[in-house]
Design a protein around this motif. Structure first.
Motif, PDB file in Angstrom:
ATOM      1  N   ARG A 139       0.849  -1.192   0.030  1.00 22.57           N
ATOM      2  CA  ARG A 139       0.063  -0.009  -0.136  1.00 22.57           C
ATOM      3  C   ARG A 139       0.875   1.334  -0.102  1.00 22.57           C
ATOM      4  N   ARG A 199       1.461   5.613  -0.210  1.00 22.80           N
ATOM      5  CA  ARG A 199       0.905   6.808  -0.034  1.00 22.80           C
ATOM      6  C   ARG A 199       1.732   7.898  -0.667  1.00 22.80           C
ATOM      7  N   ASN A 200       0.927   9.180  -0.651  1.00 24.34           N
ATOM      8  CA  ASN A 200       1.557  10.315  -1.301  1.00 24.34           C
ATOM      9  C   ASN A 200       2.125  10.109  -2.633  1.00 24.34           C
ATOM     10  N   GLY A 201       1.534   9.227  -3.425  1.00 31.06           N
ATOM     11  CA  GLY A 201       1.895   9.008  -4.700  1.00 31.06           C
ATOM     12  C   GLY A 201       3.144   8.550  -4.952  1.00 31.06           C
ATOM     13  N   ASN A 233       2.940   5.586  -7.873  1.00 29.37           N
ATOM     14  CA  ASN A 233       2.304   5.732  -9.087  1.00 29.37           C
ATOM     15  C   ASN A 233       3.116   5.471 -10.276  1.00 29.37           C
ATOM     16  N   GLN A 257      -6.999   1.775  -6.697  1.00 35.78           N
ATOM     17  CA  GLN A 257      -6.675   3.104  -6.210  1.00 35.78           C
ATOM     18  C   GLN A 257      -7.498   3.644  -5.285  1.00 35.78           C
ATOM     19  N   ASP A 317      -8.328   7.236  -2.291  1.00 36.71           N
ATOM     20  CA  ASP A 317      -8.229   8.611  -2.522  1.00 36.71           C
ATOM     21  C   ASP A 317      -6.627   9.183  -2.309  1.00 36.71           C
ATOM     22  N   ASP A 318      -5.957   8.699  -1.432  1.00 39.27           N
ATOM     23  CA  ASP A 318      -4.395   9.174  -1.445  1.00 39.27           C
ATOM     24  C   ASP A 318      -3.700   7.840  -1.257  1.00 39.27           C
ATOM     25  N   THR A 319      -4.027   6.770  -1.520  1.00 34.42           N
ATOM     26  CA  THR A 319      -3.369   5.495  -1.530  1.00 34.42           C
ATOM     27  C   THR A 319      -3.532   4.643  -2.994  1.00 34.42           C
ATOM     28  N   ASN A 335       6.294   5.790   2.954  1.00 33.16           N
ATOM     29  CA  ASN A 335       5.261   5.812   1.917  1.00 33.16           C
ATOM     30  C   ASN A 335       4.830   4.619   1.487  1.00 33.16           C
TER      31      ASN A 335
END
Length: 332
Positions: free
Chosen positions: A256, A258-260, A263, A278, A280-282, A305
């Motif tokens: 998992r 976080r914060n892109g 990506n 995907q 909202d922020d994960t 992250n």
């Protein structure tokens, strides 16, 4: 051409018998002296070598350039060819191409001179083009140890000829080693700026890896060897993943981000069967990969992250590391 001194480097010429002597060291079936003399005279007529007469003896050296190619190319090289050579020279960031390209150094010099002499605006664009391109590595830049060019040449020659190689190797745990061993060279592999020789040893079932910068001596032996049945370098590297360091088997990895942070995996998947979800922020990613030290290094680089959801053993291992790391900084 390989045994002749280079006039471009100011090296002293050598006599015909000396040329023959050097060939006897390199070749299993060297020509006789008269054949060497006849071949040198043919090369002289082709402007590939220069000769000095000293009494009745003839002394030889090759003209400046890679086997005379640079001397011939000086008047015929086009701007497109010069640009291609200069681009190769500047952006050959991988170590193996760089080491191999050293033999083309005189051609690179000719290309640089060609681009330096421009007569009109169109030709000037070629000279400016090389300053319009840059290449940057995606990882933290380290200063890797240099590979001795003579050792690289000897290893490459033994690899090409499929002949045995005697090496003196000094690993990190035995930096004063002087004992030689005989290996059967199977391939060269570059990993993150370091170049490895993959080689087999008599009476050992599996090939081993030797970092070229840790070789202090390499000598090609006259004996050939039989390639291991079924060995393929591509399989050794990409399928068996020997360069992932301490491979422990296949795992079903779930992460998992976080914060892109993850990506980039949407465009460069970590496995053929990668699945993503995907939030909202994960970004949750799942795929089948090999558990290895390299995978651990990759995960640690994301810091807070990334969270390992599975397998549980890897999650617990990295959680313990995170607690130990937090303890180090808390105790400052």
């Amino acid at each position: 051409m390989q045994v002749l001194p280079d006039a471009g480097k100011g090296e002293e010429p050598i006599s015909t018998p000396d040329v023959h002597g050097k060939l006897c060291v390199r070749l299993l079936d060297p020509p006789v002296v008269k054949t060497v003399q006849r071949r040198l005279e043919e090369m002289l007529r082709d402007s590939l070598v220069v000769m000095e007469q000293r009494g009745r003896a003839k002394y030889w050296r090759k003209v400046a350039g890679a086997s005379g190619l640079a001397a011939k190319a000086a008047g015929t090289m086009t701007y497109d060819e010069a640009l291609a050579l200069q681009t190769l020279r500047r952006f050959s960031t991988w170590r193996i191409p760089t080491l191999v390209a050293e033999t083309l150094s005189p051609l690179f010099d000719v290309a640089a001179k060609r681009l330096a002499t421009v007569n009109n605006q169109h030709e000037r664009r070629y000279r400016k083009w090389i300053d319009k391109i840059e290449v940057e590595t995606g990882s933290f830049a380290l200063q890797y140890p240099e590979v001795d060019s003579d050792i690289f040449a000897m290893v490459s020659q033994a690899l090409f000829n499929e002949q045995k190689l005697e090496i003196v190797y000094q690993p990190r745990t035995k930096v004063d080693n002087t004992e030689a061993k005989v290996v059967h060279p199977l391939g060269l592999v570059e990993v993150g700026g370091l170049v490895y020789l993959v080689a087999a040893m008599p009476r050992h079932p599996n090939p081993a890896m030797y970092r070229l910068d840790r070789l202090v001596r390499a000598t090609m032996l006259p004996e050939s060897f039989a390639q291991p049945r079924g060995f393929r370098l591509s399989e050794y590297v990409r399928e068996q993943r020997h360069f992932d360091f301490m491979v422990e088997g296949v795992i079903d990895l779930r992460l998992r981000f976080r914060n892109g942070a993850g990506n980039h995996l949407l465009e460069a998947p970590l496995s053929d069967d990668q699945q993503v979800r995907q939030g909202d922020d994960t970004l949750e990613v799942r795929g089948t990969v090999l558990l290895s030290q390299r995978l651990r290094w990759w995960l640690r680089a994301f810091g807070p992250n990334v969270e390992v959801l599975a397998p549980e053993r890897l999650r617990s291992e990295l959680a313990a590391e995170a607690m130990a790391l937090a303890g180090i900084y808390a105790g400052r």
